[in-house]
Design an enzyme around this catalytic site. Sequence first.
Site, PDB file in Angstrom:
ATOM      1  N   SER A  80       0.847  -1.189   0.000  1.00 43.79           N
ATOM      2  CA  SER A  80       0.000   0.000   0.000  1.00 43.79           C
ATOM      3  C   SER A  80       0.881   1.237   0.000  1.00 43.79           C
ATOM      4  O   SER A  80       2.107   1.149   0.032  1.00 43.79           O
ATOM      5  CB  SER A  80      -0.911   0.012   1.231  1.00 43.79           C
ATOM      6  OG  SER A  80      -0.128   0.127   2.413  1.00 43.79           O
ATOM      7  N   LYS A  81       0.255   2.415  -0.003  1.00 43.38           N
ATOM      8  CA  LYS A  81       1.024   3.649  -0.025  1.00 43.38           C
ATOM      9  C   LYS A  81       1.941   3.767   1.189  1.00 43.38           C
ATOM     10  O   LYS A  81       3.052   4.274   1.096  1.00 43.38           O
ATOM     11  CB  LYS A  81       0.085   4.855  -0.095  1.00 43.38           C
ATOM     12  CG  LYS A  81      -0.558   5.033  -1.456  1.00 43.38           C
ATOM     13  CD  LYS A  81      -1.359   6.321  -1.521  1.00 43.38           C
ATOM     14  CE  LYS A  81      -1.946   6.516  -2.916  1.00 43.38           C
ATOM     15  NZ  LYS A  81      -2.738   7.766  -3.008  1.00 43.38           N
ATOM     16  N   ARG A  82       1.471   3.298   2.329  1.00 45.08           N
ATOM     17  CA  ARG A  82       2.314   3.399   3.523  1.00 45.08           C
ATOM     18  C   ARG A  82       3.527   2.473   3.436  1.00 45.08           C
ATOM     19  O   ARG A  82       4.512   2.659   4.139  1.00 45.08           O
ATOM     20  CB  ARG A  82       1.503   3.096   4.782  1.00 45.08           C
ATOM     21  CG  ARG A  82       0.991   1.664   4.866  1.00 45.08           C
ATOM     22  CD  ARG A  82       0.021   1.495   6.037  1.00 45.08           C
ATOM     23  NE  ARG A  82      -0.572   0.173   6.069  1.00 45.08           N
ATOM     24  CZ  ARG A  82      -0.050  -0.857   6.689  1.00 45.08           C
ATOM     25  NH1 ARG A  82       1.105  -0.722   7.333  1.00 45.08           N
ATOM     26  NH2 ARG A  82      -0.640  -2.026   6.684  1.00 45.08           N
TER      27      ARG A  82
END
Length: 470
Positions: free
Chosen positions: A242-244
């Site tokens: 994911s983006k994180r």
Amino acid sequence: MVRTRFAPSPTGFLHIGGARTALFAWAYARHHGGTFVLRIEDTDVERSTPEATQAILDGMRWLGLDPDEGPFYQMRRMDRYREVIAKMLVEGTAYHCWCTKEELEAMRAEQEALGMKPRYDGRWRPEPGKTLPAPPEGVKPVVRFRNPLDGGTAWNDLVKGPIAFDNAELDDLIIARSDGTPTYNFCVVVDDWDMRITHVIRGDDHVNNTPRQINILRALGAPVPEYGHLPMIHGPDGQKLSKRHGAVSVMQYDEDGYLPDAVVNYLARLGWSHGDDEIFSREQFVRWFDGQHVSRSPSRFDFDKLRWLNNHYLKQADDADLAKRVAARLERAGVAVPADGPDLGVVCGLLKERAQTLNELADLAHMFYGEHDPNAIAQADRDKHLGGAAREAVAGFAARLAALEQGDWTAAGIAAALKETLAAQGLKMPQLAIPVRLLVFGVTQTPSVDAMLAAMPRAWVLARLARWPG
């Protein structure tokens, strides 16, 4: 001749998973002396954007994955797709279907109620002796591929090994929508055929598309490429990236201060190995990457390892090249690099071992160019390092620096002045070096203080040494 392709959809940025796919396809072609093709699959008109297309091109360029051919754009090939569909309709490998949306929904609901896998039931598929209903008025038909009903479709995947599907499990997929727009699975087949692609390397989320595409290729009498499906990349916690975790635009890694060679090296090891080698050039990667030793299991993205690799590449980088990259970051931060100030290449050479990213290197370089307020020195550091004999020692050191011949403003000349001052004052190195660092650079720890001062204009050093807190 090996011909590979990277075919992203410009509905979003080029993320790290797509970049790895591009890298493996590029390296496989380079390894075999073949051709790497870039194709932009932009038939999703509603979601494709020029900005996303440019982000893909920028990311490929930044990584150094320049194509031998392309970029080609599917939207510019519509006439070719329609030509092939028309031929298939004539030959009977495709047919019109007038099912309405409501009919398809009812078909699905009925099948699910019976515990069946939802699929098109072939009601408009022409068969010998079958009478088709009259086409309803006001309904524009789609075009469906006439998939084989018997047998199976199998291939020896370059990564996963043998894979097989029963053709009975594959329904007659739509290859052209009711408005005449061809669909993804069909455009891909025609493109791979026309562009003579021999090896398709892509993510394993495409495995279920592959038997359909193989059957269409066979119906067209086209050669079937070899396929290799790469496992997905997960975050450090084993969950979908994911983006994180780092599923951001490749260009964000540039913004964050990573070097393209470090990112390429990291991506190469993300699901592939060459013995115990961790650090290698892209030339070595191309020489080694023959499609073997690609992991069948998902790999995990590890920022700590990427930063470690980036530090290695920073330390090996040319100082003048680093200076160009750091200068842009200093400028964005509002820090001027005057022509009569410290040479930024020398500064980068002094500090690069202490930085893991270009952004960290730029932050460290602030100490050379930024204004230092001695009153901003923490009280604890003042009490510990700027009291007692420190002021007298610094003054003596400054006097010796002022007296140096111009040709002696070097690390060796400054080191000699340091030693003379220590001997005269009866002090140890930290008792003078740390106060000097605090006054000149605003920190207690730096690389060798003589080399740091030698990188500075003498006037700057003397002016800073003359300023004391409060």
